[in-house]
Scaffold this motif. Structure first.
Motif, mmCIF file in Angstrom:
data_model
loop_
_atom_site.group_PDB
_atom_site.id
_atom_site.type_symbol
_atom_site.label_atom_id
_atom_site.label_comp_id
_atom_site.label_asym_id
_atom_site.label_seq_id
_atom_site.Cartn_x
_atom_site.Cartn_y
_atom_site.Cartn_z
ATOM 1 N N GLU A 222 0.838 -1.185 0.000
ATOM 2 C CA GLU A 222 0.000 0.000 0.000
ATOM 3 C C GLU A 222 0.884 1.250 0.000
ATOM 4 O O GLU A 222 1.994 1.232 0.549
ATOM 5 C CB GLU A 222 -0.908 0.002 1.228
ATOM 6 C CG GLU A 222 -1.903 -1.149 1.267
ATOM 7 C CD GLU A 222 -2.767 -1.087 2.505
ATOM 8 O OE1 GLU A 222 -3.577 -0.148 2.612
ATOM 9 O OE2 GLU A 222 -2.618 -1.970 3.366
ATOM 10 N N PRO A 223 0.406 2.339 -0.609
ATOM 11 C CA PRO A 223 1.228 3.554 -0.704
ATOM 12 C C PRO A 223 1.758 4.040 0.638
ATOM 13 O O PRO A 223 2.913 4.461 0.733
ATOM 14 C CB PRO A 223 0.269 4.572 -1.336
ATOM 15 C CG PRO A 223 -0.676 3.740 -2.141
ATOM 16 C CD PRO A 223 -0.866 2.470 -1.342
ATOM 17 N N TRP A 224 0.942 3.966 1.690
ATOM 18 C CA TRP A 224 1.399 4.482 2.983
ATOM 19 C C TRP A 224 2.561 3.660 3.526
ATOM 20 O O TRP A 224 3.422 4.208 4.238
ATOM 21 C CB TRP A 224 0.255 4.530 3.992
ATOM 22 C CG TRP A 224 -0.201 3.195 4.518
ATOM 23 C CD1 TRP A 224 -1.205 2.431 4.039
ATOM 24 C CD2 TRP A 224 0.351 2.474 5.631
ATOM 25 N NE1 TRP A 224 -1.336 1.273 4.767
ATOM 26 C CE2 TRP A 224 -0.399 1.271 5.752
ATOM 27 C CE3 TRP A 224 1.389 2.711 6.528
ATOM 28 C CZ2 TRP A 224 -0.114 0.325 6.736
ATOM 29 C CZ3 TRP A 224 1.658 1.773 7.513
ATOM 30 C CH2 TRP A 224 0.906 0.593 7.615
ATOM 31 N N VAL A 225 2.595 2.357 3.199
ATOM 32 C CA VAL A 225 3.705 1.521 3.649
ATOM 33 C C VAL A 225 4.996 1.963 2.965
ATOM 34 O O VAL A 225 6.043 2.091 3.603
ATOM 35 C CB VAL A 225 3.421 0.032 3.380
ATOM 36 C CG1 VAL A 225 4.627 -0.828 3.745
ATOM 37 C CG2 VAL A 225 2.197 -0.431 4.157
ATOM 38 N N ARG A 226 4.913 2.166 1.646
ATOM 39 C CA ARG A 226 6.102 2.628 0.917
ATOM 40 C C ARG A 226 6.577 3.972 1.439
ATOM 41 O O ARG A 226 7.774 4.197 1.631
ATOM 42 C CB ARG A 226 5.793 2.713 -0.585
ATOM 43 C CG ARG A 226 5.563 1.371 -1.247
ATOM 44 C CD ARG A 226 5.615 1.491 -2.754
ATOM 45 N NE ARG A 226 4.550 2.328 -3.289
ATOM 46 C CZ ARG A 226 3.321 1.888 -3.582
ATOM 47 N NH1 ARG A 226 3.011 0.619 -3.360
ATOM 48 N NH2 ARG A 226 2.423 2.693 -4.090
ATOM 49 N N GLU A 227 5.631 4.874 1.679
ATOM 50 C CA GLU A 227 5.996 6.206 2.164
ATOM 51 C C GLU A 227 6.662 6.138 3.534
ATOM 52 O O GLU A 227 7.657 6.818 3.791
ATOM 53 C CB GLU A 227 4.747 7.089 2.212
ATOM 54 C CG GLU A 227 4.185 7.422 0.829
ATOM 55 C CD GLU A 227 2.816 8.063 0.910
ATOM 56 O OE1 GLU A 227 2.366 8.371 2.045
ATOM 57 O OE2 GLU A 227 2.185 8.265 -0.147
ATOM 58 N N ALA A 228 6.108 5.308 4.399
ATOM 59 C CA ALA A 228 6.687 5.172 5.742
ATOM 60 C C ALA A 228 8.079 4.566 5.675
ATOM 61 O O ALA A 228 8.984 4.978 6.414
ATOM 62 C CB ALA A 228 5.770 4.305 6.612
ATOM 63 N N TYR A 229 8.255 3.608 4.787
ATOM 64 C CA TYR A 229 9.565 2.971 4.668
ATOM 65 C C TYR A 229 10.602 3.958 4.144
ATOM 66 O O TYR A 229 11.709 4.058 4.688
ATOM 67 C CB TYR A 229 9.484 1.761 3.737
ATOM 68 C CG TYR A 229 10.795 1.007 3.663
ATOM 69 C CD1 TYR A 229 11.076 -0.023 4.545
ATOM 70 C CD2 TYR A 229 11.778 1.355 2.731
ATOM 71 C CE1 TYR A 229 12.288 -0.697 4.510
ATOM 72 C CE2 TYR A 229 12.992 0.696 2.690
ATOM 73 C CZ TYR A 229 13.245 -0.332 3.575
ATOM 74 O OH TYR A 229 14.461 -0.984 3.534
#
Length: 260
Positions: free
Chosen positions: A150-157
Motif C-alpha cells: 500500500e502507498p502508505w507503507v512505501r511512504e513510511a519505509y
C-alpha cells in the motif's frame, strides 16, 4: 531511564533480549557480551543464560562461550513451515529450470525475511540465509515486496534512515520512489551489488491480488551475469503464478505484514 533500570521490564523481555543478541554478528558470545548487548546486569544475565542452557535454547562450548542450542533451532524450524512446505516444490522447479540460487521471501516489518532457499553450486557471495533478514531497499525480493505494498507503507519505509550495505545501494529517496514505481509497472526488480559485492539478483511478486504481493521469489547469481538476468523472467513469473493459488489457500499468520 535505560532498560536496565526500568522497573517495568519483565523476565520474558529479558529472555527475549538475550536471545536477540544472537540474531546477527558472531555465532558465539561470552556472558559479558550477552549482558552488555541485552542491557542486563551480569548476575541477571548469568541466571537467565544458565536457565536457557538447561532448557536447550543455548549451548555452552568448551571455551565457556555461548551459542544457539539445538532445541531452539528445532523449535524455530516450525516458523514459516506452512508457507515453506507449500512453496518448496515450486522453488525446486525454479531451481531445476535455472540452476541458480532460488529463494522465497516475505515482508516482516522493514525487512525481507527469507523463508526458503535452494543453493546453486556456484560460488555466489551470500548475503543472507533461511531465517535471515535484509533491508527491503537493498534486495530484489525486498524491492518487489515494497513496490506491491500500500502507498502508505512505501511512504513510511522511504521516510526511514536507509541502510547502505554497499556503495551501490540505492538510498536516494527520490530515485527509490521512481524505481519502485517502475518495478510495480514492469512486475519485477533487479539489483546489482547492492547488498553484497559480487552478486546480483532478480525477483518477481507472488500476487494475492493484482495490487498486493504475499511473497516474492527471486534468483541470486554472480554480478557478471547481471546483463542476462531478465532471461529468467519467464520461469520466475510462471512459478510465481503457480505458487499464488496455494498461498491464497494458506494465508500467512503470525507475520508482521503491515507495520514498519
Amino acid at each position: 531511564m535505560n532498560a536496565r533500570q526500568s522497573p517495568g521490564r519483565t523476565v520474558t523481555s529479558k529472555v527475549m533480549a538475550i536471545l536477540s543478541t544472537f540474531e546477527s554478528g558472531p555465532s558465539t558470545r561470552t556472558l559479558t557480551q550477552i549482558a552488555e548487548a541485552a542491557d542486563l546486569p551480569l548476575p541477571t544475565a548469568f541466571r537467565l543464560v544458565n536457565e536457557l542452557v538447561e532448557w536447550g535454547a543455548l549451548d555452552k562450548d568448551e571455551s565457556g562461550t555461548y551459542l544457539v542450542g539445538m532445541r531452539l533451532w528445532e523449535v524455530a524450524q516450525n516458523a514459516g513451515r506452512q508457507l515453506r512446505d507449500t512453496a518448496r516444490p515450486f522453488l525446486q522447479d525454479l531451481f531445476s529450470l535455472t540452476q541458480e540460487t532460488s529463494h522465497l521471501a516475505i515482508r516482516d516489518g522493514h525487512e525481507a525475511l527469507y523463508i526458503d532457499r535452494i543453493y546453486s553450486s556456484k560460488r555466489v557471495p551470500r548475503a543472507s540465509r533461511v531465517g535471515g533478514r535484509l533491508p527491503l531497499h537493498a534486495t530484489a525480493v525486498g524491492k518487489v515486496l515494497l513496490a506491491f505494498e500500500e502507498p502508505w507503507v512505501r511512504e513510511a519505509y522511504i521516510a526511514r534512515d536507509l541502510e547502505t550495505p554497499t556503495q551501490y545501494t540505492h538510498v536516494n529517496k527520490t530515485r527509490l520512489v521512481g524505481e519502485l514505481a517502475t518495478i510495480r509497472q514492469q512486475g519485477y526488480a533487479t539489483t546489482s551489488e547492492e547488498v553484497r559485492a559480487g552478486s546480483c539478483s532478480i525477483a518477481v511478486p507472488v500476487l494475492l491480488t493484482p495490487e498486493q504481493a504475499g511473497a516474492a521469489i527471486g534468483l541470486v547469481m554472480l554480478s557478471s551475469q547481471a546483463q542476462q538476468m531478465t532471461r529468467y523472467l519467464p520461469p520466475l513469473r510462471g512459478i510465481a503464478r503457480r505458487i499464488a493459488p496455494a498461498l491464497r489457500r494458506r494465508p500467512l499468520t503470525g507475520t508482521n505484514l503491515t507495520s514498519i
